[in-house]
Design a protein around this motif. Structure first.
Motif, mmCIF file in Angstrom:
data_model
loop_
_atom_site.group_PDB
_atom_site.id
_atom_site.type_symbol
_atom_site.label_atom_id
_atom_site.label_comp_id
_atom_site.label_asym_id
_atom_site.label_seq_id
_atom_site.Cartn_x
_atom_site.Cartn_y
_atom_site.Cartn_z
ATOM 1 N N PRO A 138 0.843 -1.207 0.000
ATOM 2 C CA PRO A 138 0.000 0.000 0.000
ATOM 3 C C PRO A 138 0.875 1.253 0.000
ATOM 4 O O PRO A 138 1.887 1.322 0.707
ATOM 5 C CB PRO A 138 -0.782 -0.103 1.310
ATOM 6 N N PRO A 139 0.548 2.265 -0.813
ATOM 7 C CA PRO A 139 1.369 3.462 -0.885
ATOM 8 C C PRO A 139 1.423 4.186 0.471
ATOM 9 O O PRO A 139 0.420 4.295 1.163
ATOM 10 C CB PRO A 139 0.689 4.335 -1.924
ATOM 11 N N GLY A 140 2.644 4.614 0.860
ATOM 12 C CA GLY A 140 2.826 5.357 2.102
ATOM 13 C C GLY A 140 2.884 4.493 3.344
ATOM 14 O O GLY A 140 3.024 5.014 4.453
ATOM 15 N N SER A 141 2.771 3.164 3.182
ATOM 16 C CA SER A 141 2.801 2.289 4.359
ATOM 17 C C SER A 141 4.242 2.086 4.834
ATOM 18 O O SER A 141 5.204 2.321 4.102
ATOM 19 C CB SER A 141 2.165 0.936 4.024
ATOM 20 N N LEU A 142 4.356 1.672 6.056
ATOM 21 C CA LEU A 142 5.675 1.425 6.643
ATOM 22 C C LEU A 142 6.440 0.364 5.859
ATOM 23 O O LEU A 142 7.625 0.548 5.571
ATOM 24 C CB LEU A 142 5.518 1.042 8.120
ATOM 25 N N PRO A 143 5.816 -0.762 5.466
ATOM 26 C CA PRO A 143 6.543 -1.756 4.669
ATOM 27 C C PRO A 143 7.047 -1.180 3.343
ATOM 28 O O PRO A 143 8.153 -1.504 2.910
ATOM 29 C CB PRO A 143 5.534 -2.868 4.438
ATOM 30 N N GLU A 144 6.266 -0.314 2.712
ATOM 31 C CA GLU A 144 6.709 0.257 1.438
ATOM 32 C C GLU A 144 7.941 1.146 1.656
ATOM 33 O O GLU A 144 8.901 1.093 0.895
ATOM 34 C CB GLU A 144 5.589 1.085 0.787
ATOM 35 N N ILE A 145 7.921 1.970 2.711
ATOM 36 C CA ILE A 145 9.062 2.840 3.003
ATOM 37 C C ILE A 145 10.298 1.998 3.289
ATOM 38 O O ILE A 145 11.385 2.269 2.772
ATOM 39 C CB ILE A 145 8.742 3.772 4.198
ATOM 40 N N TYR A 146 10.133 0.961 4.070
ATOM 41 C CA TYR A 146 11.254 0.078 4.387
ATOM 42 C C TYR A 146 11.794 -0.574 3.116
ATOM 43 O O TYR A 146 12.998 -0.628 2.894
ATOM 44 C CB TYR A 146 10.838 -0.997 5.394
ATOM 45 N N PHE A 147 10.902 -1.084 2.278
ATOM 46 C CA PHE A 147 11.296 -1.744 1.044
ATOM 47 C C PHE A 147 12.062 -0.773 0.138
ATOM 48 O O PHE A 147 13.094 -1.125 -0.424
ATOM 49 C CB PHE A 147 10.061 -2.300 0.323
ATOM 50 N N ASN A 148 11.566 0.461 0.031
ATOM 51 C CA ASN A 148 12.243 1.456 -0.802
ATOM 52 C C ASN A 148 13.639 1.776 -0.256
ATOM 53 O O ASN A 148 14.591 1.918 -1.013
ATOM 54 C CB ASN A 148 11.411 2.737 -0.900
ATOM 55 N N LEU A 149 13.750 1.891 1.073
ATOM 56 C CA LEU A 149 15.055 2.156 1.666
ATOM 57 C C LEU A 149 16.008 0.984 1.440
ATOM 58 O O LEU A 149 17.205 1.187 1.117
ATOM 59 C CB LEU A 149 14.930 2.405 3.175
ATOM 60 N N ALA A 150 15.533 -0.220 1.603
ATOM 61 C CA ALA A 150 16.375 -1.396 1.430
ATOM 62 C C ALA A 150 16.840 -1.530 -0.011
ATOM 63 O O ALA A 150 18.015 -1.819 -0.260
ATOM 64 C CB ALA A 150 15.615 -2.649 1.857
ATOM 65 N N THR A 151 15.995 -1.312 -0.966
ATOM 66 C CA THR A 151 16.400 -1.431 -2.367
ATOM 67 C C THR A 151 17.335 -0.286 -2.759
ATOM 68 O O THR A 151 18.249 -0.479 -3.553
ATOM 69 C CB THR A 151 15.191 -1.472 -3.309
ATOM 70 N N THR A 152 17.144 0.903 -2.179
ATOM 71 C CA THR A 152 18.050 2.028 -2.456
ATOM 72 C C THR A 152 19.437 1.704 -1.934
ATOM 73 O O THR A 152 20.446 1.959 -2.599
ATOM 74 C CB THR A 152 17.525 3.323 -1.788
ATOM 75 N N LYS A 153 19.547 1.115 -0.730
ATOM 76 C CA LYS A 153 20.842 0.742 -0.154
ATOM 77 C C LYS A 153 21.526 -0.316 -1.009
ATOM 78 O O LYS A 153 22.724 -0.279 -1.220
ATOM 79 C CB LYS A 153 20.662 0.179 1.275
ATOM 80 N N GLU A 154 20.726 -1.280 -1.545
ATOM 81 C CA GLU A 154 21.300 -2.325 -2.401
ATOM 82 C C GLU A 154 21.890 -1.731 -3.659
ATOM 83 O O GLU A 154 22.960 -2.113 -4.100
ATOM 84 C CB GLU A 154 20.238 -3.364 -2.766
ATOM 85 N N VAL A 155 21.203 -0.765 -4.257
ATOM 86 C CA VAL A 155 21.679 -0.149 -5.487
ATOM 87 C C VAL A 155 22.963 0.642 -5.205
ATOM 88 O O VAL A 155 23.917 0.598 -5.963
ATOM 89 C CB VAL A 155 20.584 0.766 -6.104
ATOM 90 N N GLU A 156 22.997 1.358 -4.061
ATOM 91 C CA GLU A 156 24.194 2.141 -3.711
ATOM 92 C C GLU A 156 25.391 1.248 -3.443
ATOM 93 O O GLU A 156 26.513 1.553 -3.831
ATOM 94 C CB GLU A 156 23.918 3.000 -2.457
#
Length: 158
Positions: A138-156
């Motif tokens: 769901p947009p704006g949910s805690l799991p979505e924010i966590y998932f976005n942060l985790a994938t951003t860290k993987e890319v970096e």
């Protein structure tokens, strides 16, 4: 004098080979140091026992026999079976080391040859246990924010 210096000169002292000044210095040290005095007494007793021992006379052919035995021992040392016999205890560690090296080389080779299969297999595993459903968070949910942060860290880091 220090104990180390006295111990180096004890034999010369007991044999009477030292100059008068050195002899007096050692005697002064021995009167104060019980450990060096014990060592001097032990050496003196050893010399006494050795002087009173019966002198053995070797046989006339002793030296010739000794050198024959030395030469035959040298020849035995150089025989191939003796050399390989000494290397036998190294065979197990060498075999283990060779197996480990071959395993590392084959593992690196296989890792480079099979990465696409591993990616497909990982996707299949995630789908089979239902973990692929996290893509529609769901947009704006805690799991979505966590998932976005985790994938951003993987890319970096990636």
């Amino acid at each position: 004098m220090k104990c180390r210096k006295v111990k180096q000169k004890l034999v010369a002292y007991l044999d009477g080979e030292l100059q008068e000044r050195q002899k007096l210095l050692i005697e002064e040290h021995l009167s104060k140091c019980a450990q060096c005095k014990r060592e001097a007494d032990l050496l003196n007793k050893t010399f006494y026992l050795l002087k009173n021992q019966e002198h053995l006379k070797p046989s006339e052919d002793f030296e010739a026999n000794l050198w024959k035995r030395v030469h035959s021992a040298e020849k035995r040392e150089l025989l191939p079976q003796n050399i390989f016999g000494r290397l036998a205890h190294l065979s197990l560690p060498a075999a283990v080391a060779a197996a480990l090296i071959i395993g590392v080389i084959v593992g690196n080779f296989m890792e480079k040859r099979v990465p696409s299969q591993n990616a497909n297999l990982e996707e299949e595993c995630l789908t089979s246990i239902g973990l692929d459903s996290f893509e529609n968070l769901p947009p704006g949910s805690l799991p979505e924010i966590y998932f976005n942060l985790a994938t951003t860290k993987e890319v970096e880091n990636g």
